[in-house]
Scaffold this active site. Structure first.
Site, short mmCIF file in Angstrom:
data_model
loop_
_atom_site.label_atom_id
_atom_site.label_comp_id
_atom_site.label_asym_id
_atom_site.label_seq_id
_atom_site.Cartn_x
_atom_site.Cartn_y
_atom_site.Cartn_z
N THR A 97 0.83 -1.21 0.00
CA THR A 97 0.00 0.00 0.00
C THR A 97 0.85 1.25 0.00
O THR A 97 1.91 1.29 0.65
CB THR A 97 -0.91 0.00 1.24
N GLY A 136 2.59 -2.93 8.44
CA GLY A 136 2.84 -3.20 9.86
C GLY A 136 4.30 -3.58 10.08
O GLY A 136 4.93 -4.16 9.21
N GLU A 380 -6.14 -5.75 4.13
CA GLU A 380 -6.17 -6.98 3.31
C GLU A 380 -7.32 -6.94 2.32
O GLU A 380 -7.89 -7.98 1.97
CB GLU A 380 -6.23 -8.21 4.19
C1 LIG Z 1 -3.25 -13.28 10.80
C2 LIG Z 1 -3.42 -12.19 9.83
C3 LIG Z 1 -3.34 -10.82 10.46
C4 LIG Z 1 -3.84 -9.76 9.50
C5 LIG Z 1 -2.85 -8.65 9.25
C6 LIG Z 1 -3.15 -7.98 7.94
C7 LIG Z 1 -2.41 -6.70 7.78
C8 LIG Z 1 -2.80 -6.05 6.50
C9 LIG Z 1 -2.07 -6.22 5.36
C10 LIG Z 1 -2.51 -5.55 4.12
O1 LIG Z 1 -3.47 -4.82 4.09
S1 LIG Z 1 -1.57 -5.94 2.74
C11 LIG Z 1 -2.32 -5.00 1.44
C12 LIG Z 1 -3.70 -5.54 1.07
N1 LIG Z 1 -4.16 -4.90 -0.11
C13 LIG Z 1 -5.14 -5.39 -0.87
O2 LIG Z 1 -5.78 -6.38 -0.55
C14 LIG Z 1 -5.39 -4.68 -2.17
C15 LIG Z 1 -6.76 -4.97 -2.73
N2 LIG Z 1 -6.78 -4.80 -4.18
C16 LIG Z 1 -6.61 -5.89 -5.02
O3 LIG Z 1 -6.44 -7.02 -4.62
C17 LIG Z 1 -6.66 -5.62 -6.49
O4 LIG Z 1 -6.37 -4.27 -6.75
C18 LIG Z 1 -8.07 -5.94 -7.08
C19 LIG Z 1 -9.15 -5.21 -6.34
C20 LIG Z 1 -8.28 -7.42 -7.03
C21 LIG Z 1 -8.11 -5.46 -8.53
O5 LIG Z 1 -6.94 -5.94 -9.13
P1 LIG Z 1 -6.78 -5.75 -10.71
O6 LIG Z 1 -7.22 -4.39 -11.07
O7 LIG Z 1 -5.43 -6.18 -11.09
O8 LIG Z 1 -7.75 -6.87 -11.23
P2 LIG Z 1 -9.17 -6.73 -11.88
O9 LIG Z 1 -9.03 -5.98 -13.17
O10 LIG Z 1 -10.20 -6.26 -10.90
O11 LIG Z 1 -9.45 -8.27 -12.18
C22 LIG Z 1 -8.62 -8.91 -13.16
C23 LIG Z 1 -8.82 -10.40 -13.00
O12 LIG Z 1 -7.97 -10.85 -11.94
C24 LIG Z 1 -8.74 -11.60 -11.03
N3 LIG Z 1 -8.17 -11.45 -9.71
C25 LIG Z 1 -8.05 -10.31 -9.00
N4 LIG Z 1 -7.47 -10.56 -7.82
C26 LIG Z 1 -7.21 -11.89 -7.79
C27 LIG Z 1 -6.62 -12.76 -6.82
N5 LIG Z 1 -6.21 -12.29 -5.63
N6 LIG Z 1 -6.52 -14.07 -7.12
C28 LIG Z 1 -6.96 -14.53 -8.32
N7 LIG Z 1 -7.55 -13.77 -9.30
C29 LIG Z 1 -7.65 -12.46 -9.00
C30 LIG Z 1 -10.11 -11.01 -11.11
O13 LIG Z 1 -11.08 -11.88 -10.58
C31 LIG Z 1 -10.23 -10.78 -12.60
O14 LIG Z 1 -10.51 -12.00 -13.18
P3 LIG Z 1 -11.51 -12.03 -14.44
O15 LIG Z 1 -12.83 -11.57 -13.91
O16 LIG Z 1 -10.92 -11.06 -15.44
O17 LIG Z 1 -11.51 -13.46 -14.88
C1 LIG Z 2 -4.47 -1.65 10.52
C2 LIG Z 2 -4.00 -1.67 9.10
C3 LIG Z 2 -2.90 -2.46 8.76
C4 LIG Z 2 -2.43 -2.47 7.44
N1 LIG Z 2 -1.31 -3.21 7.14
C5 LIG Z 2 -0.83 -3.18 5.86
C6 LIG Z 2 0.35 -3.90 5.52
O1 LIG Z 2 0.96 -4.56 6.36
N2 LIG Z 2 0.81 -3.83 4.24
C7 LIG Z 2 0.17 -3.10 3.28
O2 LIG Z 2 0.63 -3.07 2.14
N3 LIG Z 2 -0.98 -2.40 3.57
C8 LIG Z 2 -1.48 -2.43 4.83
N4 LIG Z 2 -2.63 -1.74 5.13
C9 LIG Z 2 -3.25 -0.92 4.11
C10 LIG Z 2 -4.55 -1.53 3.62
O3 LIG Z 2 -4.29 -2.66 2.84
C11 LIG Z 2 -5.30 -0.46 2.81
O4 LIG Z 2 -5.71 0.54 3.70
C12 LIG Z 2 -6.51 -1.06 2.10
O5 LIG Z 2 -6.09 -1.91 1.06
C13 LIG Z 2 -7.45 0.02 1.54
O6 LIG Z 2 -6.75 0.88 0.67
P1 LIG Z 2 -6.77 2.47 0.95
O7 LIG Z 2 -6.56 2.67 2.39
O8 LIG Z 2 -5.84 3.11 -0.02
O9 LIG Z 2 -8.26 2.89 0.62
P2 LIG Z 2 -8.77 3.30 -0.85
O10 LIG Z 2 -8.41 2.22 -1.80
O11 LIG Z 2 -8.36 4.67 -1.14
O12 LIG Z 2 -10.35 3.24 -0.63
C14 LIG Z 2 -10.99 4.30 0.09
C15 LIG Z 2 -12.45 4.08 -0.03
O13 LIG Z 2 -12.86 4.28 -1.37
C16 LIG Z 2 -13.88 3.36 -1.73
N5 LIG Z 2 -13.44 2.60 -2.89
C17 LIG Z 2 -12.17 2.38 -3.27
N6 LIG Z 2 -12.14 1.64 -4.40
C18 LIG Z 2 -13.42 1.40 -4.74
C19 LIG Z 2 -14.06 0.70 -5.81
N7 LIG Z 2 -13.36 0.07 -6.79
N8 LIG Z 2 -15.41 0.64 -5.81
C20 LIG Z 2 -16.12 1.24 -4.84
N9 LIG Z 2 -15.59 1.93 -3.81
C21 LIG Z 2 -14.25 2.00 -3.76
C22 LIG Z 2 -14.09 2.46 -0.52
O14 LIG Z 2 -15.17 2.96 0.25
C23 LIG Z 2 -12.83 2.64 0.28
O15 LIG Z 2 -13.02 2.48 1.68
C24 LIG Z 2 -3.10 -1.70 6.45
C25 LIG Z 2 -4.22 -0.93 6.80
C26 LIG Z 2 -4.67 -0.91 8.11
C27 LIG Z 2 -5.87 -0.07 8.47
#
Ligand SMILES: CCCCCCC/C=C/C(=O)SCCNC(=O)CCNC(=O)[C@H](O)C(C)(C)COP(=O)(O)OP(=O)(O)OC[C@H]1O[C@@H](n2cnc3c(N)ncnc32)[C@H](O)[C@@H]1OP(=O)(O)O
Ligand SMILES: Cc1cc2nc3c(=O)[nH]c(=O)nc-3n(C[C@H](O)[C@H](O)[C@H](O)COP(=O)(O)OP(=O)(O)OC[C@H]3O[C@@H](n4cnc5c(N)ncnc54)[C@H](O)[C@@H]3O)c2cc1C
Length: 627
Positions: A97, A136, A380
């Site tokens: 992120t 984190g 996530e």
């Molecule tokens: C014990 C655990 C403790 C918890 C701690 C956690 C701490 C937190 C860590 C974090 O937050 S890490 C960062 C997390 N960030 C995210 O999750 C980001 C979310 N965004 C995405 O995953 C992608 O941007 C998206 C929303 C999936 C879009 O990706 P993209 O634009 O590349 O794809 P699309 O055009 O929407 O779809 C294309 C195609 O790909 C398929 N697809 C998308 N994601 C996946 C996947 N993960 N696996 C398999 N396939 C995937 C999607 O379904 C589309 O398929 P088709 O429909 O074209 O067939």
């Molecule tokens: C406690 C915590 C721990 C984290 N740890 C990690 C980590 O270890 N590693 C890491 O990489 N990231 C980490 N993150 C980041 C986290 O993965 C992002 O905050 C999360 O993926 C959301 O992205 P953003 O914050 O940029 O929100 P944005 O993507 O800017 O979204 C903001 C709002 O816009 C709206 N929105 C966005 N996209 C769409 C759409 N396509 N359609 C409709 N509405 C939409 C939703 O309402 C969303 O809440 C952490 C976040 C938190 C809070």
């Protein structure tokens, strides 16, 4: 019983104290309690640790960074980095992120440019929005990051790839040249975790630091794709699958334990005016708040177990090169994470609020749980984005169902049998098979309804992407309906196959029915709109839920006791096993730093003059102030 693991009173510590205490305790636990050769911080011990350490740090190191090395690294890279990470000789995080992007990964701006002459990648954050933000353990602890960046070779972009980047000196722990790193400051929860920022300016890493299981760059800059590029998103799928148990089911179980135990001892008010004050758990309104959340713990647990098994089985298939099941796994994991985190976070707040004023005290342990669970709706994969990903898959499957017999979690989309409900009594609606059918029909109709609306818009000339955007709310509802039918269906199957006593199976069946009926009664608009239930049957559904509350009330405390949290893990004056709520609250409050002295030293500085003037007025020597 190890005193080094006993919780100090976290609420009375500063954020830095909590950061240090969590680091001390986590490393002690991981290094001392589990001295295993090649031990990977996942598996059964992790579950114990997750319970035992109220504030776990290095979550990302253990739960994401290390598994990513396994998922994205070649055998040589795993052999190099895994032992170092498993023994905490390097501390890593998952840096994806950015300040400007979190959900839309194709918008990430950090660039890794291949320098052929030196066989290195030059990592750069071209502008402030490209700075990594949130990971984190990154602010103060990590000395490495698994950096997700856009790979560029000769000006051509190849998408997001994973790079191992060292950010701090392994001896001094100082940031390396080109690295600006720090903590992002106070947050709603995770006080002990140093979520950080990371600004990289022309940081050079060896070519070998591109994690190359799925793709590699040869010395001459040739790019070789070796696997399904969607596997680059595999780490997020794994965390979504695993976090349900650890960050949703477990905390909600703690919150329910606290609230049900407290409600059994808290007497307040009368039901029968001629009798004594009742435990608030005797109020049906209180049972209606608490018991469906207790049921959610069990059903989410059963469904999560099934999802973990599915992820394990699919992962074995992926290892054999078969990625055909990835779309279903992605859709289900995204949908489950979003819908269960939404339900869990809302449920924790419902049970906190059901504990009145003491539920608002940190001494209850409930605010800590509620605030932490709120994060599960964002990290996530932000829930809305995840639900839309799930819906995208459902709409595609609904189209396919018109010509093919579907299998897996979407099989019901091609079930064209008569699904009308013939329930005549509230007992009929407590039948598991009836509840499963109702949820399947509602989900099928919700998906078809959203799809039909979009098709009609497109037929009338609306571009498909605009139709998708305008129907987003219906699509999100379809995703929720799909997950609810999955949770109810897998739970009914799981319970029916469970080998346990008849009395236990009866309780679990009642809890499952309560979960399903509470969902029906909370969404009866859908069930009537889609013809699943008549208005009269909706009344029966409510009666069925109230009847289950009455049946489960006598066992409520026993059911939450079965979660088996120790007082030390619960850290709650309201939820302690002995029920001595008031004595514990009073002792807890007396420990507050504010009560170190009878008179707070600042009161002498600021209050004293007013106190003296008040004394003079009361003793007749002074004049009432103008005020
Ligand atoms: C014990 C655990 C403790 C918890 C701690 C956690 C701490 C937190 C860590 C974090 O937050 S890490 C960062 C997390 N960030 C995210 O999750 C980001 C979310 N965004 C995405 O995953 C992608 O941007 C998206 C929303 C999936 C879009 O990706 P993209 O634009 O590349 O794809 P699309 O055009 O929407 O779809 C294309 C195609 O790909 C398929 N697809 C998308 N994601 C996946 C996947 N993960 N696996 C398999 N396939 C995937 C999607 O379904 C589309 O398929 P088709 O429909 O074209 O067939
Ligand atoms: C406690 C915590 C721990 C984290 N740890 C990690 C980590 O270890 N590693 C890491 O990489 N990231 C980490 N993150 C980041 C986290 O993965 C992002 O905050 C999360 O993926 C959301 O992205 P953003 O914050 O940029 O929100 P944005 O993507 O800017 O979204 C903001 C709002 O816009 C709206 N929105 C966005 N996209 C769409 C759409 N396509 N359609 C409709 N509405 C939409 C939703 O309402 C969303 O809440 C952490 C976040 C938190 C809070």
């Amino acid at each position: 019983n190890d005193t080094s693991m006993q919780h100090r009173n976290l609420n009375h510590m500063t954020r830095e104290e909590r950061f240090s205490e969590a680091m001390r305790r986590t490393l002690y636990a991981l290094k001392v309690l589990l001295p295993r050769e090649g031990w990977t911080p996942v598996g059964p011990e992790m579950k114990y640790l997750a319970r035992a350490i109220k504030e776990f740090t290095f979550i990302i190191h253990a739960g994401v960074f290390i598994p990513c090395i396994m998922s994205y690294g070649t055998n040589e890279q795993i052999a190099k980095w895994f032992p170092l990470a498993a023994d905490f000789r390097i501390i890593g995080t998952y840096a994806q992120t950015e300040l400007g992007h979190g959900s839309f990964l194709r918008g990430l701006e950090t660039i890794a440019t291949y320098d052929r002459a030196n066989q290195e990648f030059i990592i750069n954050c071209p502008k402030i929005t490209a700075m990594k933000w949130w990971p984190g353990d990154m602010g103060k602890s990590a000395n490495h990051v698994l950096l997700m960046a856009e790979l560029v070779i000769d000006g051509k972009k190849y998408g997001m790839h994973g790079f191992m980047v060292q950010i701090r000196d392994l001896t001094t722990h100082e940031p390396l040249p080109g690295v600006t790193v720090g903590d992002i400051g106070a947050k709603l929860s995770f006080e002990s975790v140093d979520n950080g920022f990371l600004y990289l300016q022309n940081v050079r890493i060896p070519r070998e630091n591109l994690l190359s299981k799925l793709s590699e760059v040869h010395p001459d800059g040739t790019y070789i794709k070796k696997g399904n590029q969607r596997l680059m998103y595999g780490s997020m799928v794994r965390v979504r699958v695993n976090l349900i148990a650890h960050e949703i089911v477990m905390p909600l179980a703690k919150a329910c334990t606290i609230a049900v135990r407290y409600s059994a001892v808290r007497r307040q008010g009368l039901i029968n005016p001629s009798k004594e004050e009742v435990p608030v758990l005797d109020y049906v309104a209180q049972q209606h708040k608490l018991l469906p959340q207790v049921a959610t713990v069990f059903m989410a647990h059963f469904a999560a177990k099934q999802l973990v098994k599915m992820h394990h089985d699919y992962s074995l298939e992926v290892e054999k090169g078969n990625t055909s099941q990835l779309p279903e796994l992605h859709a289900l994991s995204a949908g489950m994470k979003a819908c269960l985190s939404e339900q869990g976070a809302a449920g924790a707040e419902i049970v906190r609020r059901a504990c009145g004023g003491h539920g608002y005290s940190c001494g209850s342990g409930l605010p800590f749980i509620v605030n932490r669970m709120l994060a599960t709706c964002t990290y996530e994969g932000e829930n809305t984005v995840m639900q839309l990903q799930c819906a995208r898959y459902l709409i595609k499957c609904a189209d396919q169902a018109k010509k093919d017999k579907l299998t897996g979690s979407v099989w019901y989309l091609s079930d064209f049998s008569n699904m009308s409900c013939t329930a005549q009594t509230f007992g009929d609606l407590q039948e598991p098979s009836v509840l499963v059918k109702l949820h399947e029909r509602r989900a099928k109709c919700a998906v078809q309804h959203a799809g039909k609306k979009m098709q009609n818009m497109v037929k009338n000339g609306t571009p498909a992407h605009d139709a998708w955007n305008m129907m987003a709310t219906l699509l999100i509802n379809a995703a929720r309906a799909h997950i609810m039918q999955y949770v109810v269906g897998t739970s009914v199957t799981y319970i029916s196959e469970l080998s346990c006593s008849a009395s236990l199976k009866k309780i679990l069946t009642q809890l499952c029915a309560l979960y399903a009926l509470h969902n029906i009664n909370s969404n009866c608009g859908d069930f009537v709109k889609f013809g699943c239930l008549t208005s009269a049957q909706c009344d029966l559904a409510q009666e069925a839920e109230f009847n289950l509350l009455k049946q489960l009330r006598p066992d409520a405390v026993g059911i939450v006791d079965s979660f088996d949290f120790t007082d030390d893990i619960l850290q709650s004056c309201l939820g302690a096993y002995d029920g001595n709520v008031y004595e514990r609250l009073f002792e807890w409050a007396k420990q507050a730093p504010m009560n170190k002295t009878e008179v707070h030293q600042d009161s002498y500085q600021y209050l004293q003059p007013y106190l003296h003037e008040g004394r003079d007025v009361l003793e007749g020597r002074g004049r009432n102030s103008k005020l």
